[in-house]
Design a protein around this motif. Structure first.
Motif, mmCIF file in Angstrom:
data_model
loop_
_atom_site.group_PDB
_atom_site.id
_atom_site.type_symbol
_atom_site.label_atom_id
_atom_site.label_comp_id
_atom_site.label_asym_id
_atom_site.label_seq_id
_atom_site.Cartn_x
_atom_site.Cartn_y
_atom_site.Cartn_z
ATOM 1 N N ARG A 189 29.580 -73.676 15.056
ATOM 2 C CA ARG A 189 31.464 -73.944 14.638
ATOM 3 C C ARG A 189 31.414 -73.082 15.785
ATOM 4 O O ARG A 189 31.728 -71.620 15.554
ATOM 5 N N LYS A 190 33.081 -73.533 16.143
ATOM 6 C CA LYS A 190 33.560 -72.703 16.941
ATOM 7 C C LYS A 190 35.488 -73.259 16.667
ATOM 8 O O LYS A 190 36.093 -74.520 15.815
ATOM 9 N N ALA A 214 33.343 -69.230 19.308
ATOM 10 C CA ALA A 214 32.617 -69.782 17.858
ATOM 11 C C ALA A 214 33.225 -68.566 17.126
ATOM 12 O O ALA A 214 33.999 -67.584 17.355
ATOM 13 N N PHE A 215 33.483 -69.874 15.748
ATOM 14 C CA PHE A 215 34.204 -69.708 15.036
ATOM 15 C C PHE A 215 33.258 -68.726 13.721
ATOM 16 O O PHE A 215 32.392 -68.641 13.406
ATOM 17 N N GLU A 216 33.255 -67.238 13.189
ATOM 18 C CA GLU A 216 32.363 -66.583 12.488
ATOM 19 C C GLU A 216 33.833 -66.228 11.461
ATOM 20 O O GLU A 216 33.284 -65.142 11.009
ATOM 21 N N HIS A 217 34.635 -66.354 10.879
ATOM 22 C CA HIS A 217 35.627 -66.229 10.141
ATOM 23 C C HIS A 217 35.010 -66.314 8.451
ATOM 24 O O HIS A 217 34.054 -67.047 8.498
ATOM 25 N N ALA A 271 44.269 -68.362 5.778
ATOM 26 C CA ALA A 271 43.178 -67.352 5.206
ATOM 27 C C ALA A 271 42.463 -68.790 4.539
ATOM 28 O O ALA A 271 41.276 -69.060 4.110
ATOM 29 N N MET A 272 43.844 -69.311 4.032
ATOM 30 C CA MET A 272 43.254 -70.976 3.358
ATOM 31 C C MET A 272 42.397 -71.929 4.208
ATOM 32 O O MET A 272 41.532 -71.949 3.689
ATOM 33 N N ASN A 278 35.289 -73.359 6.276
ATOM 34 C CA ASN A 278 34.085 -72.925 5.990
ATOM 35 C C ASN A 278 33.033 -73.302 5.066
ATOM 36 O O ASN A 278 32.426 -73.805 5.108
ATOM 37 N N TYR A 279 34.315 -74.223 3.944
ATOM 38 C CA TYR A 279 33.492 -74.846 2.724
ATOM 39 C C TYR A 279 33.118 -76.738 3.101
ATOM 40 O O TYR A 279 32.481 -77.183 3.129
#
Length: 526
Positions: A189-190, A214-217, A271-272, A278-279
């Motif tokens: 995911r990016k 890269a999306f790593e939150h 954050a939401m 991520n969900y």
């Protein structure tokens, strides 16, 4: 004798003239009958038959882009994923990309390489190629043009003519199906931002309107401070959307959904968005509107997004003049121009205005116009600190389908944060915190900061004491008539200017009159 010779010469001239006239008429008729094209087609047909005797292989070309380079081909990406495993075994020169597993790489063929595949007794050869487009390519001009244009990359497969039906009807659909499975397995995911890039690589000249990391939150709904009931409502809504392809097709709507997150700064809007990504396992496209020069550029950005993505415009109230007072502002500008005798004078050497020209109409078309149906499975999220100042046309149902209020911290959200940060379910100071939260407005971000241990000696007692102290100080300021909001607004304005955003007439500080229900969905009735 001389007379006879002269008559003979004249007769010869007349005959030659007649022949020339007749030849001209016949040649014109031949051209009219297109005999030249007939002979050319006949010769080409025989040439193809002769070539088939020498080379009995057929070919199918799968290009990287379709629709005049406006949309990346799904078939190309699926073939690329399918060939990644075969490429690792049978190709000498490979191209490597990052994979979902940090220790692994996704491999693909470099240009000019070839790999062999076998399917039900048929031998199939895949090759990777690229070619430079002509300079007169209109599509390249549409995307910015330039002396160096992005090379056109494509895969080409070769197979015997006797396997035509097997390859076209069975093999290629299987390749696409297996390719999609590999893409899901290797997908990383990016997080994208609208910074255009142009660079040379081993695959040629690459041009894109987006840059990504890269999306790593780490934020998830499990760690999001929100009332459990409201959290369940949001996740159920996301599930219905993700599994709703047939439903959206049946009702005749584009497979997309809009979310409006509104509330004061520090209440968890960003954050939401991370928790939603991520969900759903979606990519995120973060658009900075002030960097988009026109409605056309905004449309280009949307076309280059992929499915399974969340398109985000944060702080939309600070990005552009999209408030409900736009008509009044335009009227005031017109009156001022008339009073001053025309538009402002620009000196010959003065630079032209390069600010964003994105309009409300362009943004509305971006959300739910004809172009919004290109692709599918996209979520559009707006965040704002001042929902009451946005134009009603921008946030009506059908554009922003679900409105979610991200408000100040309540007691339930505090207990969740205490459990998350301190691992405590109860404490003697909980009653004091609950009493103060009923009198003081504080954001979840401020509560979380006070509950975060600052040293090895800090524990639940010291952290909760710090929170109680902060709440008591806020209560004293409120009682003494001090306006904490004004101070925060003054801090927000310079920050917005540093980010290159136009603060506009409204400050991006704490909202007045925000509800206390953390995560409560706000129902706007027009």
């Amino acid at each position: 004798m001389a007379m006879e010779a002269m008559l003979s010469g004249l007769n010869s001239g007349v005959v030659l003239s007649l022949i020339a006239v007749l030849w001209t008429v016949v040649w014109q008729n031949l051209q009219h009958l297109q005999l030249q094209q007939f002979f050319t087609r006949h010769l080409s047909r025989h040439a193809r038959r002769l070539a088939a005797m020498v080379d009995p292989y057929l070919s199918v070309t799968i290009a990287e882009y379709e629709g005049g380079r406006m949309k990346r081909s799904d078939a190309y990406e699926e073939v690329k994923a399918y060939l990644s495993d075969a490429s690792a075994r049978g190709v000498r020169h490979l191209r490597a990309e990052g994979a979902k597993d940090a220790d692994k790489l996704v491999l693909s063929m470099s240009d000019g390489e070839e790999v062999e595949d076998e399917f039900q007794g048929a031998r199939i050869f895949w090759g990777a190629y690229s070619k430079q487009p002509p300079r007169s390519d209109g599509a390249a001009a549409f995307w910015g043009g330039g002396a160096a244009q992005e090379e056109r990359r494509f895969y080409r497969l070769y197979f015997l003519e006797l396997h035509r039906s097997l390859v076209l009807d069975t093999y290629l659909p299987r390749v696409r199906q297996l390719g999609r499975a590999v893409m899901v397995k290797n997908r990383q995911r990016k997080l994208f931002t609208n910074i255009s890039t142009s660079q040379w690589s081993d695959g040629g000249y690459m041009r894109s309107a987006w840059s990504h990391v890269a999306f790593e939150h780490p934020k998830t709904f499990a760690t999001l401070a929100m009332d459990p009931v409201e959290k369940k409502r949001i996740t159920d809504d996301l599930d219905m959307f993700k599994n709703g392809k047939d439903y959206y097709g049946r009702v005749g709507k584009a497979w997309k959904r809009g979310y409006l997150l509104y509330g004061p700064p520090g209440t968890g809007k960003s954050a939401m968005i991370a928790a939603m990504a991520n969900y759903l396992d979606y990519d995120i496209y973060d658009i900075e509107l002030t960097s988009v020069h026109s409605n056309t550029d905004l449309r280009k950005l949307f076309i280059e997004t992929t499915s399974k993505s969340i398109i985000v415009i944060e702080d939309i109230d600070c990005s552009l003049d999209l408030t409900g007072a736009r008509k009044n502002k335009a009227a005031e500008d017109d009156d001022k121009d008339k009073k001053d005798g025309g538009p402002p004078f620009r000196a010959p050497g003065e630079k032209k205005d390069t600010s964003s020209k994105v309009t409300l109409s362009g943004l509305l078309n971006f959300i739910d116009g004809l172009w919004s149906a290109c692709g599918g499975e996209r979520i559009i999220v707006f965040t704002t600190n001042h929902v009451e100042k946005l134009d009603p046309a921008l946030i009506r149902r059908g554009r922003m389908d679900k409105h979610i209020e991200m408000s100040y911290c309540g007691f339930e959200a505090f207990k969740f944060l205490a459990k998350t940060y301190l691992d405590v379910d109860s404490h003697p100071l909980f009653d004091a915190v609950g009493e103060l939260l009923r009198e003081v407005q504080i954001t979840p971000a401020d509560v979380a900061e006070n509950l975060t241990p600052k040293s090895l000696d800090d524990g639940p007692d010291s952290c909760l004491e710090d929170l109680v102290k902060a709440l008591e100080e806020a209560k004293e300021k409120k009682a003494s008539g001090g306006d904490e909001q004004d101070q925060q607004d003054e801090e927000e304005q310079p920050h917005a200017q540093e980010l290159g955003r136009r603060p506009g007439p409204m400050p991006c500080g704490l909202g007045e009159g925000a509800g206390r229900g953390q995560g409560e969905e706000g129902e706007r009735r027009g």
